[in-house]
Each structure stands twice: as structure tokens, then as C-alpha cells.
Design an enzyme around this catalytic site. Sequence first.
Site, mmCIF file in Angstrom:
data_model
loop_
_atom_site.group_PDB
_atom_site.id
_atom_site.type_symbol
_atom_site.label_atom_id
_atom_site.label_comp_id
_atom_site.label_asym_id
_atom_site.label_seq_id
_atom_site.Cartn_x
_atom_site.Cartn_y
_atom_site.Cartn_z
ATOM 1 N N LYS A 38 -2.316 -1.600 -3.702
ATOM 2 C CA LYS A 38 -3.158 -0.402 -3.659
ATOM 3 C C LYS A 38 -2.287 0.838 -3.717
ATOM 4 O O LYS A 38 -1.298 0.893 -2.981
ATOM 5 C CB LYS A 38 -3.953 -0.433 -2.363
ATOM 6 C CG LYS A 38 -4.743 0.826 -2.049
ATOM 7 C CD LYS A 38 -5.401 0.672 -0.712
ATOM 8 C CE LYS A 38 -6.176 1.915 -0.357
ATOM 9 N NZ LYS A 38 -6.876 1.785 0.911
ATOM 10 N N LYS A 91 0.859 -1.186 0.000
ATOM 11 C CA LYS A 91 0.000 0.000 0.000
ATOM 12 C C LYS A 91 0.893 1.233 0.000
ATOM 13 O O LYS A 91 1.687 1.436 0.909
ATOM 14 C CB LYS A 91 -0.906 0.011 1.218
ATOM 15 C CG LYS A 91 -1.784 1.254 1.291
ATOM 16 C CD LYS A 91 -2.752 1.177 2.439
ATOM 17 C CE LYS A 91 -3.596 2.435 2.523
ATOM 18 N NZ LYS A 91 -4.538 2.373 3.649
ATOM 19 N N TYR A 107 -15.258 1.261 -6.690
ATOM 20 C CA TYR A 107 -16.501 1.975 -6.371
ATOM 21 C C TYR A 107 -17.532 1.799 -7.478
ATOM 22 O O TYR A 107 -18.700 2.126 -7.288
ATOM 23 C CB TYR A 107 -16.194 3.456 -6.119
ATOM 24 C CG TYR A 107 -15.288 3.615 -4.911
ATOM 25 C CD1 TYR A 107 -15.799 3.526 -3.626
ATOM 26 C CD2 TYR A 107 -13.904 3.776 -5.058
ATOM 27 C CE1 TYR A 107 -14.966 3.616 -2.512
ATOM 28 C CE2 TYR A 107 -13.062 3.868 -3.951
ATOM 29 C CZ TYR A 107 -13.602 3.785 -2.686
ATOM 30 O OH TYR A 107 -12.781 3.848 -1.587
ATOM 31 N N GLU A 150 7.132 -6.834 0.879
ATOM 32 C CA GLU A 150 5.983 -6.683 1.780
ATOM 33 C C GLU A 150 5.027 -7.875 1.649
ATOM 34 O O GLU A 150 4.468 -8.357 2.634
ATOM 35 C CB GLU A 150 5.241 -5.376 1.478
ATOM 36 C CG GLU A 150 5.978 -4.128 1.962
ATOM 37 C CD GLU A 150 5.752 -3.864 3.454
ATOM 38 O OE1 GLU A 150 5.100 -4.673 4.128
ATOM 39 O OE2 GLU A 150 6.236 -2.826 3.948
HETATM 40 C C1 PBG Z 1 -6.481 3.963 5.372
HETATM 41 C C2 PBG Z 1 -7.196 3.812 4.083
HETATM 42 C C3 PBG Z 1 -6.963 4.533 2.932
HETATM 43 C C4 PBG Z 1 -7.884 4.112 1.988
HETATM 44 C C5 PBG Z 1 -8.626 3.105 2.566
HETATM 45 N N1 PBG Z 1 -8.187 2.923 3.861
HETATM 46 C C6 PBG Z 1 -5.881 5.439 2.578
HETATM 47 C C7 PBG Z 1 -5.459 6.546 3.399
HETATM 48 O O1 PBG Z 1 -6.285 7.330 3.918
HETATM 49 O O2 PBG Z 1 -4.234 6.692 3.519
HETATM 50 C C8 PBG Z 1 -8.019 4.694 0.621
HETATM 51 C C9 PBG Z 1 -9.087 4.146 -0.242
HETATM 52 C C10 PBG Z 1 -9.431 5.006 -1.392
HETATM 53 O O3 PBG Z 1 -8.797 6.027 -1.697
HETATM 54 O O4 PBG Z 1 -10.412 4.652 -2.085
HETATM 55 N N2 PBG Z 1 -6.856 3.038 6.320
#
Ligand code: PBG
Length: 333
Positions: free
Chosen positions: A249, A197, A314, A234
Site C-alpha cells: 500500500k 505500507k 473504493y 517487511e
Molecule cells: C492508517 C491508515 C491509512 C489508510 C488506511 N489506514 C493511512 C494513513 O492515514 O497514514 C489510508 C487509506 C487510503 O488512503 O485510502 N491506519
Amino acid sequence: MSFPHDRPRRLRATPAMRRLVAETRLAPADLVLPLFVKEGLAEPTPIGSMPGAVQHSPASLVRAVRDAADLGLGGVMLFGVPAVRDARGSGATGPNGVLNRAIRDVIAEVGDGIVVMADLCLDEFTDHGHCGVLDAAGMVDNDATLERYQEMAVAQAKAGAHVLGLSGMMDGQVGAVRDALDAAGYTGTATLAYAAKYASAFYGPFRDAVESTLAGNRRTYQMDPANRREGVREMELDLAEGADIVMVKPAMAYLDVLADVAASSPVPVAAYQVSGEFAMIEAAAANGWIDRRAAIEESVLSIKRAGADIVLTYAAVELAGWLREPRSGGSAG
Ligand code: PBG
């Protein structure tokens, strides 16, 4: 003058031929729909930077998950927006916290009819907006955060979540959560590890959706966009700690990392088409600059082609509907 014998165009001549030889196929079961539920909300409320997405009320969330199950989606990923936040993210672990309550309500409605995933991270619940608790110097304290994740994991498993989405990027989070789940008897609760991530600009609209209070950035725990090899590292760490599914991600700006992870992962691989990726397509389409449906179909197909078995998007509901009624001639012309 010699004309070619090898003519790839033969297999592109008709929609039926293209369908027959397509290397990658999408199905509703590949898709996971992220959903937001806000504590105390009476009616669903639109999220300005994410056209079509809403903050759900607890009641409308349950209806949305029912609809997702009826459409045959693979799963839903639930995010909670609490009414009150504090330094340790207390709302994440109480049985009546917005997310834990939502998990219970959703499971009461759909049972095992669709895979119910819950975001396991503190950022929505802390008043400083970081994904963990802070030490005296204001740095995110890795091991103190792991203890909070353990408590959060048990609360989510107890509420009935099928899969816990570990999105905090703390070192050792998968192993810590696995230990806590097993010790509490939740050996059947699966983990989806956000293995790679990245600290990305594409999370902007999500932070609106969860009303993030974050002032700085997450670069001391999320990965540096410069690093490709580290994505595999990771993944390997998370696998060694017992991850059941690994995720990359964001998706589109990291298809190289996704391809690397998919090439060596022995477990299913997910990718998250994040809020900013979705918002860019919506904004360009709203201006008439791209064909919205074709762009959504092509983007998700690309993520699957790069190696994802599962795509969080989404657009999952709309895409599942389109997959049932293909455009004549197929997508993207
Ligand atoms: C953090 C989290 C993030 C997203 C989901 N969970 C990123 C962040 O705020 O750093 C991003 C998902 C998206 O942008 O659709 N727990």
C-alpha cells in the site's frame, strides 16, 4: 524485404480473441470495498475529496455490506470514525466503540456471506492522530502500542470480524496480535498484514474521510518511498510472525514492490488502491481528461497483473457491476 512471420497482432484482432488470450482477469471476488462508519451519524454523508464515497451511519453501513455481499465482492474493510478521541485511543477497544459495534451489526446481517475485515490501528481513535500511543518525548512508543493493538484485536475478534487489517506499521505487530488472539481462543481469526505500507502523499482524502487530527507525518513508522528491498524484508518479518495475507500500500506508485512481494510470498497478496489514487482518477475524469470507466478498469487490472490476488478499491461496487456487463469491444478501447 522480408515480412514478419511472428505477428502478435493475430491475437489482438477481435474482442473474442483478446478475451481468450487475456493473461489477467478480474472478478468481483478479487475486490474488497473499504467502508467508513461514523458514530452518531443519522444519514450517510458524502466525503468531498472522495466522490461517490460516504461516511456511513451505523444503519447505512449494514445496508452497504449487504449490497456488497449480494454483488459477490470478496470482502469489506471497515474503518470507524469515533465521536470522542483521547491519547490512548480508548474508543478502539471498548465493546461499544463505533467500530466494534459496527462489526457486530454487520456480522449479524451477513454472517459468513462475505469476508468482514476491520482496520486494526489507533489513528482514528487518538486525539493526536498517530497510529499508536506516544512516549514522553512525543514519539510513537512501539511496544506500548503493541499492547493496545492486542486489546483491540481481541475486541474486534469478539465482535466477530473474520480478518483483522493490521495497518499501524509497528514492529512486531503481527506476532503480538497473533499471540493475543490465540490466548483468547480466537485461533480462527485471520490477519491481513499491511506488510509494506509507505508514508505516502496519496492518503490525503482518507484523512478527510476519518477526520484525521494528525498534525505531523508518519515517517517514523510507515516506510520511506525510496525503499524497494525493504518491502520484501517487511513481508518476511510479517510471515515469520504468522500473517495470513500480506499487503502492499499504496498500489500504483509501488507496483515494483508489489511484484517483488508477489514473487516470493507463500500467502495471498493484497494491494490497496488508496484514496488519493482513486481521487486522481475521479478528478481527471470529472474534467473530461480521461475515460473514467476505462481508467478504473485499467488501473485495477494493472494492480492485479503486477501480482495482487486481492485489490482493495473504493471503486469495488461499480467495478463489480461493470464486470457483469463488459463493454462491447472490451475496456480501454
Ligand atoms: C492508517 C491508515 C491509512 C489508510 C488506511 N489506514 C493511512 C494513513 O492515514 O497514514 C489510508 C487509506 C487510503 O488512503 O485510502 N491506519
